[in-house]
Motif scaffolding. Structure first.
Motif, mmCIF file in Angstrom:
data_model
loop_
_atom_site.group_PDB
_atom_site.id
_atom_site.type_symbol
_atom_site.label_atom_id
_atom_site.label_comp_id
_atom_site.label_asym_id
_atom_site.label_seq_id
_atom_site.Cartn_x
_atom_site.Cartn_y
_atom_site.Cartn_z
ATOM 1 N N ALA A 112 60.918 42.276 134.257
ATOM 2 C CA ALA A 112 59.776 41.358 134.204
ATOM 3 C C ALA A 112 60.091 40.090 134.990
ATOM 4 C CB ALA A 112 59.452 41.035 132.753
ATOM 5 N N ALA A 113 61.299 39.552 134.776
ATOM 6 C CA ALA A 113 61.686 38.339 135.505
ATOM 7 C C ALA A 113 61.717 38.619 136.996
ATOM 8 C CB ALA A 113 63.047 37.859 135.024
ATOM 9 N N ALA A 114 62.219 39.808 137.363
ATOM 10 C CA ALA A 114 62.342 40.141 138.778
ATOM 11 C C ALA A 114 60.971 40.233 139.424
ATOM 12 C CB ALA A 114 63.089 41.470 138.925
ATOM 13 N N GLU A 115 60.050 40.885 138.751
ATOM 14 C CA GLU A 115 58.711 41.041 139.329
ATOM 15 C C GLU A 115 58.074 39.694 139.595
ATOM 16 O OE1 GLU A 115 57.012 43.908 136.684
ATOM 17 O OE2 GLU A 115 57.038 45.475 138.232
ATOM 18 N N GLU A 116 58.315 38.756 138.674
ATOM 19 C CA GLU A 116 57.762 37.413 138.880
ATOM 20 C C GLU A 116 58.291 36.777 140.152
ATOM 21 O OE1 GLU A 116 58.253 34.774 135.566
ATOM 22 O OE2 GLU A 116 56.990 36.114 134.338
ATOM 23 N N GLN A 117 59.513 37.119 140.509
ATOM 24 C CA GLN A 117 60.095 36.524 141.723
ATOM 25 C C GLN A 117 59.792 37.327 142.962
ATOM 26 O OE1 GLN A 117 64.235 36.471 140.814
ATOM 27 N NE2 GLN A 117 63.964 35.098 139.073
ATOM 28 N N GLY A 118 58.906 38.292 142.859
ATOM 29 C CA GLY A 118 58.535 39.052 144.042
ATOM 30 C C GLY A 118 59.482 40.189 144.359
ATOM 31 N N VAL A 119 60.315 40.554 143.378
ATOM 32 C CA VAL A 119 61.198 41.698 143.594
ATOM 33 C C VAL A 119 60.401 42.960 143.283
ATOM 34 C CG1 VAL A 119 63.269 42.879 142.745
ATOM 35 C CG2 VAL A 119 63.252 40.381 142.990
ATOM 36 N N ARG A 120 60.588 43.987 144.120
ATOM 37 C CA ARG A 120 59.928 45.252 143.818
ATOM 38 C C ARG A 120 60.764 46.014 142.792
ATOM 39 N NH1 ARG A 120 56.657 47.440 147.137
ATOM 40 N NH2 ARG A 120 57.681 46.755 149.032
ATOM 41 N N VAL A 121 60.101 46.533 141.775
ATOM 42 C CA VAL A 121 60.844 47.219 140.721
ATOM 43 C C VAL A 121 60.444 48.687 140.671
ATOM 44 C CG1 VAL A 121 61.352 47.295 138.273
ATOM 45 C CG2 VAL A 121 60.955 45.100 139.387
ATOM 46 N N LEU A 122 61.424 49.545 140.715
ATOM 47 C CA LEU A 122 61.186 50.977 140.526
ATOM 48 C C LEU A 122 61.968 51.423 139.308
ATOM 49 C CD1 LEU A 122 61.551 52.512 144.085
ATOM 50 C CD2 LEU A 122 59.458 51.931 142.857
ATOM 51 N N GLY A 123 61.360 52.309 138.536
ATOM 52 C CA GLY A 123 62.072 52.753 137.340
ATOM 53 C C GLY A 123 61.936 54.242 137.146
ATOM 54 N N GLY A 124 62.789 54.766 136.313
ATOM 55 C CA GLY A 124 62.713 56.193 135.995
ATOM 56 C C GLY A 124 63.895 56.535 135.124
ATOM 57 N N GLY A 125 63.708 57.525 134.284
ATOM 58 C CA GLY A 125 64.796 57.880 133.392
ATOM 59 C C GLY A 125 65.150 59.346 133.511
ATOM 60 N N CYS A 126 66.349 59.667 133.099
ATOM 61 C CA CYS A 126 66.753 61.067 133.073
ATOM 62 C C CYS A 126 66.175 61.692 131.813
ATOM 63 C CB CYS A 126 68.269 61.167 133.081
ATOM 64 S SG CYS A 126 68.967 60.263 134.458
ATOM 65 N N VAL A 127 66.012 62.997 131.843
ATOM 66 C CA VAL A 127 65.258 63.673 130.798
ATOM 67 C C VAL A 127 66.153 64.641 130.036
ATOM 68 C CG1 VAL A 127 63.354 65.258 130.415
ATOM 69 C CG2 VAL A 127 63.160 63.476 132.141
ATOM 70 N N PRO A 128 66.125 64.557 128.697
ATOM 71 C CA PRO A 128 66.947 65.486 127.923
ATOM 72 C C PRO A 128 66.230 66.813 127.802
ATOM 73 C CG PRO A 128 65.787 64.002 126.453
ATOM 74 C CD PRO A 128 65.366 63.654 127.836
ATOM 75 N N LEU A 129 66.712 67.817 128.470
ATOM 76 C CA LEU A 129 66.034 69.109 128.386
ATOM 77 C C LEU A 129 67.027 70.199 128.695
ATOM 78 C CD1 LEU A 129 62.957 69.869 127.980
ATOM 79 C CD2 LEU A 129 63.115 70.630 130.328
ATOM 80 N N LYS A 149 69.434 48.629 125.458
ATOM 81 C CA LYS A 149 69.635 48.695 126.916
ATOM 82 C C LYS A 149 68.298 48.629 127.635
ATOM 83 C CE LYS A 149 71.691 52.699 126.346
ATOM 84 N NZ LYS A 149 71.726 52.763 124.875
ATOM 85 N N THR A 150 67.367 49.475 127.151
ATOM 86 C CA THR A 150 66.063 49.518 127.807
ATOM 87 C C THR A 150 65.361 48.171 127.713
ATOM 88 O OG1 THR A 150 65.891 51.862 127.323
ATOM 89 C CG2 THR A 150 63.847 50.712 127.799
ATOM 90 N N ARG A 151 65.423 47.593 126.545
ATOM 91 C CA ARG A 151 64.737 46.314 126.348
ATOM 92 C C ARG A 151 65.335 45.250 127.272
ATOM 93 N NH1 ARG A 151 61.772 43.995 121.711
ATOM 94 N NH2 ARG A 151 60.746 42.261 122.753
ATOM 95 N N LEU A 152 66.628 45.263 127.403
ATOM 96 C CA LEU A 152 67.292 44.288 128.274
ATOM 97 C C LEU A 152 66.850 44.485 129.719
ATOM 98 C CD1 LEU A 152 69.511 42.126 128.698
ATOM 99 C CD2 LEU A 152 71.141 43.993 128.962
ATOM 100 N N VAL A 153 66.815 45.728 130.135
ATOM 101 C CA VAL A 153 66.446 46.005 131.519
ATOM 102 C C VAL A 153 64.982 45.645 131.757
ATOM 103 C CG1 VAL A 153 66.149 47.832 133.186
ATOM 104 C CG2 VAL A 153 68.194 47.773 131.818
ATOM 105 N N GLU A 154 64.152 45.891 130.758
ATOM 106 C CA GLU A 154 62.736 45.509 130.906
ATOM 107 C C GLU A 154 62.590 44.004 131.076
ATOM 108 O OE1 GLU A 154 60.644 49.091 128.346
ATOM 109 O OE2 GLU A 154 60.892 47.099 127.443
ATOM 110 N N GLN A 155 63.390 43.291 130.312
ATOM 111 C CA GLN A 155 63.351 41.839 130.420
ATOM 112 C C GLN A 155 63.729 41.407 131.842
ATOM 113 O OE1 GLN A 155 62.330 40.580 127.648
ATOM 114 N NE2 GLN A 155 62.551 38.353 127.938
ATOM 115 N N LEU A 156 64.772 42.034 132.349
ATOM 116 C CA LEU A 156 65.201 41.733 133.722
ATOM 117 C C LEU A 156 64.093 42.092 134.702
ATOM 118 C CD1 LEU A 156 67.501 41.061 135.792
ATOM 119 C CD2 LEU A 156 67.967 43.520 135.830
#
Ligand SMILES: Nc1ncnc2c1ncn2[C@@H]1O[C@H](COP(=O)(O)OP(=O)(O)OP(=O)(O)O)[C@@H](O)[C@H]1O
Ligand SMILES: [Mg+2]
Length: 1001
Positions: free
Chosen positions: A54-71, A45-52
């Motif tokens: 990367a493509a998005a950033e190339e097109q000038g899309v702003r990308v924000l990311g963050g994950g939930c934390v197991p704690l 899942k993560t790898r797929l989203v990273e691929q997306l």
């Protein structure tokens, strides 16, 4: 999003990536969308989203990311949001960041203290108001940030690992998915579908989200054999031998993460696959045991510390020198076990959470305790851990709990609760307070440590549970608190707890709320005080809710007097609201409306926006009751605007939209009503508290003839409401709509039952009872007409229901309340006319009176119904000219409103009475179902067609020819029709068809 360590080239996933890119393109066009990606751990899942990304950033899309934390069970409040905001702070210039933050500056600084502007401290009391309202406003402010961001460039926001999401984050996502209606935003969420057991809290969110048409879902499957071969080739740098491929496939089942681990553990070595340990967890650990001792020790500490452990923290706990630590970290990173946290902080993550789980799982119990204690001590000593305040407190509580140090865990949970409350993460605050409760008896000096006694703790936990949307639990906690308080010695304290309980019960729709509030009034000392005014004012409000208006008035007056005396504005506003309501319902509309307006002014003066909006809700409802529809609509719409501006649309929007929709529907402004109710529903939380707006929407859908939609909505509301419905406000319109639905569906018997069921529920409230009584008489009239059509020679049976309902309605309409509630008279006139229709023949003059009454009130749809009946009666009496004119009036309205069911009745009447409607070219919109008379006889559309041919004297063979069916089918239809009509011959059937106008096809 920063790249994670990725191994090998990207394999497969062509379709999934194309799908995501297409969603992104649509989102970039201004259509906000949400994509949810599920799949087992390590499936990619993560790898797929990273691929997306990367493509998005190339097109000038702003990308924000963050994950939930197991704690722990509590999670870190808003963890992925905080991460995303930090990422944003890195991407933007300070001035840009400030502009994007806009009015949300303070809240953002609270969530992420390192964002604090110009040293502006993010401290102080809650800025957004308390409880749900505070969280609601935080959400709306964050929505504003997202929208401002998306204004400058399309935005891709990825929230990973939702299966670990804290409740507040889940609520935020639910909100954003519902509330984001414009803006170039694609929100992507990922979660492990194999972790969602039946009771996993994410399930509910997923269910809720999938009902939203802007949310799309994708389940990521493991690799096929061919894809795995490609992955292996990429990892090994050469095509894998078949035996290796088969072996890895058998063990990894196509899971790319396990494949990588198998390779790293030596699957590609000359030793051959047979040398590998069979169990996957062991596979993961083989790589760890090959490392140096210190590095292994480091990994154990990192696993216990949780994601994002910083160098200083690791150093403090391992006791290593800087040099040793760096060497260890380097080895772990080289071996692809750890990686630096993306985003430039100095924290470290395991390459994959499954690795962390495996390492943690190997720790011996004593070692766990030791590590968690050491981690907690280090955090407490102030070692930099890279966390926001709320997260740090939660982490500390988690470590002390895991270390089994109950006294310290208790103190830390109190602090974590306070920190969570400050960022409106009430669910997490509740969990922390619950943990304090659980520890209470084990910790001797609990009271000193917590800084409060057990009663206060319970009350505070209840407040948090309430704000987090769990009134059930809140009620339980208050009850526990009450059991600990001695009423005789602390009457005020006990009284206020009873009031807190009443609030929970009211939310739950539990009629005991009233008794609790009465108890509060008995206990709080009678000397004038703000508390006294408050408990009295709320009791008055509750009495209004159960339609005991006279008592409510008295108490409200007392509360107003006390509030004035002690200068308690908010309490005065509450009391005047109750007073105003009571007065309107007691027939003193002008005085009542003046009180409601005064309450609104006071609330505004008190500077309490939430109270002010509630006052608008009440004032607009009062106007509605008093028949001032234009004013009611204008005020409620204005309230909606204000709520949006204040960031309170989620909390107060649905009820304001409800008032506005009711007024607009009554006024015949259906297009606007459609818009307002739709938008309101999109932003509404999906629980019982907001069941009012769907009611108004269903009433509109009934009028428009969208019967299926109305039915689905009404059934859902009926299930949401507890078996005993104390709120007449809901029972009245709910049962009216259900019964009307049955009527349009041709089932007057069911409709009759529904009315009978509802009468006792609404009897005390004339405003809600009147429409139900009138509908009941209408149902009786329909039944009588049907009976006469079936058996023309016999009088229609009358079980005296109509007379009884009419009698009740007459009393209400002549009672004192009628002066304040002008609809009562119109309903009475309608029911009188229905009564003539029931007894037959219908009296056109009675219908004319009813129509005129509705016209005077400015309610075209109801006027049109009366006019339709008037025309029907006129034409039955032979006055075709006037019938034509009157029916034309009705048709003009039903046509303009697109009120299909009534419109098709109008057209059917015109057809069977041969009345010429103007404009003549007007064609009926397709009816929502078969014409009502046929449906009332229980005939399907096909049977209605057959009956028309029977009436025209056709034989079965001729019918078969005309309808392209076999003669035997035609004969079956005819026998069914005879049975349904309760007749034995075709001639009788034809007679009924003539009388009901079913012979004109
Ligand atoms: N399409 C792919 N091509 C090559 N390698 C892949 C692919 N998908 C996943 N992998 C590899 O498999 C490993 C696990 O993938 P990833 O971290 O994306 O899984 P995940 O589904 O996000 O797991 P989790 O649920 O634990 O977060 C990664 O190291 C990644 O490099
Ligand atoms: Mg992942």
């Amino acid at each position: 999003m920063a790249d994670q360590v990725t191994m090998g080239r990207f394999v497969g996933r062509t379709q999934q990536l194309a799908w995501l890119r297409q969603l992104l393109a649509r989102a970039a066009d201004g259509q906000p969308l949400v994509a949810l990606i599920g799949g087992e751990a390590g499936v990619g899942k993560t790898r797929l989203v990273e691929q997306l990304a990367a493509a998005a950033e190339e097109q000038g899309v702003r990308v924000l990311g963050g994950g939930c934390v197991p704690l722990g069970e509590e999670g870190l409040p808003f963890a992925p949001v905080i991460q995303a905001l930090r990422g944003l702070a890195d991407q933007l210039e300070p001035a840009e960041l400030r502009a994007v933050a806009g009015p949300a500056r303070q809240e953002l600084a609270r969530l992420v203290p390192d964002l604090a502007w110009d040293g502006e401290a993010a401290t102080g009391a809650a800025v957004l108001g308390t409880g749900q309202a505070g969280q609601g406003r935080l959400f709306e402010r964050l929505l504003g940030v997202v929208q401002r961001l998306a204004a400058s460039a399309p935005l891709l926001w990825v929230v990973e690992d939702l299966h670990w999401a804290d409740r507040s984050t889940r609520d935020l996502l639910a909100y954003l998915a519902a509330a984001l209606r414009s803006g170039r935003v694609l929100l992507v969420g990922s979660f492990r579908s194999d972790e969602l057991d039946r009771r996993h809290p994410l399930r509910q969110l997923l269910g809720e989200l999938t009902r939203n048409r802007r949310v799309q879902r994708l389940e990521l499957e493991p690799f096929s054999g061919a894809e795995l071969a490609e992955q292996l080739a990429g990892l090994l740098g050469a095509d894998p031998p078949t035996r290796l491929l088969d072996d890895v496939y058998a063990r990894s089942q196509g899971n790319p993460f396990f494949t990588e681990e198998l390779v790293l553990a030596g699957a590609g070595d000359a030793v051959g696959p047979g040398a590998l340990p069979p169990n996957l967890r062991q596979v993961l650990l083989t790589r760890v045991v090959r490392l140096g001792d210190r590095t292994q020790q480091l990994l154990r500490v990192a696993a216990a510390a949780g994601p994002g452990a910083t160098q200083p923290l690791l150093a403090a706990v391992t006791g290593m020198s800087d040099q040793q630590l760096l060497e260890g970290l380097r080895e772990a990173v080289d071996q692809q076990l750890l990686l630096p946290e993306p985003g430039g902080s100095d924290g470290y993550l395991f390459r994959h959470a499954l690795l962390a789980e495996a390492v943690y799982g190997e720790l011996l119990p004593g070692e766990r305790v030791r590590l968690h204690s050491a981690l907690a001590s280090a955090l407490e000593a102030g070692v930099e851990a890279g966390d926001a305040l709320a997260s740090r407190a939660a982490r500390l509580a988690h470590h002390w709990a895991a270390a089994g140090d109950q006294p310290r865990a208790l103190s830390a949970s109190v602090q974590a609760a306070t920190a969570a409350e400050r960022v409106y993460a009430f669910a997490e605050a509740q969990l922390q307070l619950e943990r304090v409760l659980a520890l209470w008896d084990q910790v001797p000096d609990a009271e000193q440590r917590a800084g409060m006694d057990r009663v206060s703790l319970l009350a505070r936990g209840a407040e948090a549970a309430h704000a987090a949307g769990d009134p059930d639990r809140a009620a339980q906690l208050v009850r526990q608190a009450l059991a600990l308080v001695d009423q005789a010695r602390q009457p005020q304290r006990a009284g206020l707890l009873h009031e807190q309980l009443a609030r929970c019960l009211l939310w739950l729709g539990d009629p005991d709320a009233l008794g609790e509030q009465q108890q509060a009034v008995r206990l709080v000392p009678p000397e004038p005080s703000a508390e006294r005014a408050r408990v009295l004012g709320w009791l008055a409000q509750l009495l209004v809710l159960v339609s005991r208006f006279a008592e409510a008035r008295e108490l409200a007056e007392e509360a107003v007097a006390i509030a004035c005396q002690v200068g308690a504005r908010a309490e005065e506003a509450t009391a005047r609201t109750a007073l105003g309501y009571a007065l309107v319902h007691l027939g003193e509309a002008d005085a009542g409306l003046a009180e409601l307006e005064a309450a609104r002014r006071l609330a505004t003066q008190a500077g309490d926006v939430i109270l002010a909006l509630r006052a608008i809700v009440n004032h607009s409802d009062g106007l509605l009751a008093a028949g001032r529809l234009d004013q009611a609509a204008a005020l409620a719409l204005d309230g909606l605007d204000q709520a949006r501006r204040l960031g309170l649309a989620r909390l107060n929007g649905p009820i304001l939209a409800y008032n506005a929709t009711q007024a607009l529907v009554a006024l015949g402004r259906w297009d606007q009503a459609e818009r307002v109710s739709r938008q309101g529903l999109e932003g509404a939380p999906s629980d019982a508290a907001s069941a009012t707006l769907p009611l108004a929407r269903a009433a509109l859908e009934l009028g428009l003839g969208d019967l299926d939609a109305a039915e689905a909505r009404l059934q859902a509301i009926r299930q949401l409401l507890p078996a005993s419905i104390p709120g007449v406000q809901k029972a009245g319109p709910l049962f009216c709509a259900l019964a009307e639905l049955k009527l349009w569906r041709g089932d007057p018997e069911q409709a009759k039952q529904l009315v009978a069921e509802a009468v006792p529920l609404v009897a005390a409230n004339p405003r809600e009872a009147a429409p139900l009584y009138a509908l009941g008489v209408r149902i009786e009239a329909d039944r009588a007409e049907l009976a006469r059509a079936r058996h023309p020679s016999q009088p229609a049976p009358d079980d005296a229901t109509a007379a009884a309902l009419l009698d009740r309605l007459g009393q209400a309409a002549q009672g004192p309340a009628a002066a304040g509630l002008p609809e009562l008279a119109a309903w009475h006139a309608t029911a009188l006319a229905e009564r003539t229709r029931q007894q037959g023949p219908a009296d056109p003059a009675a219908w004319a009176t009813a129509a005129a009454a509705w016209e005077r009130l400015g309610q075209p749809y109801r006027a049109a119904y009366a006019a339709f009946r008037q025309a029907e009666a006129l034409s039955a009496g032979g006055d075709r000219d006037r019938a034509t004119t009157v029916l034309g009036r009705a048709a003009a309205i039903t046509g303009r409103l697109d009120a299909r069911p009534l419109d098709s009745e109008v057209t059917a009447l015109a057809r069977r009475a041969r009345l010429q409607l103007t404009p003549p070219a007007r064609t009926a919109a397709p009816a929502a179902g078969p014409p009502a008379p046929a449906a009332q006889l229980g005939l399907t559309p096909r049977e209605a067609a057959v009956l028309a041919l029977v009436a025209a004297g056709r034989s079965n063979r001729q019918i078969a020819q005309a309808l392209f069916i076999s003669p035997s089918t035609a004969s079956v239809h005819v026998s069914n029709i005879l049975a349904k009509l309760g007749v034995t011959s075709r001639v009788e059937a034809a007679a009924i068809a003539h009388r009901l106008g079913l012979d004109q096809r």
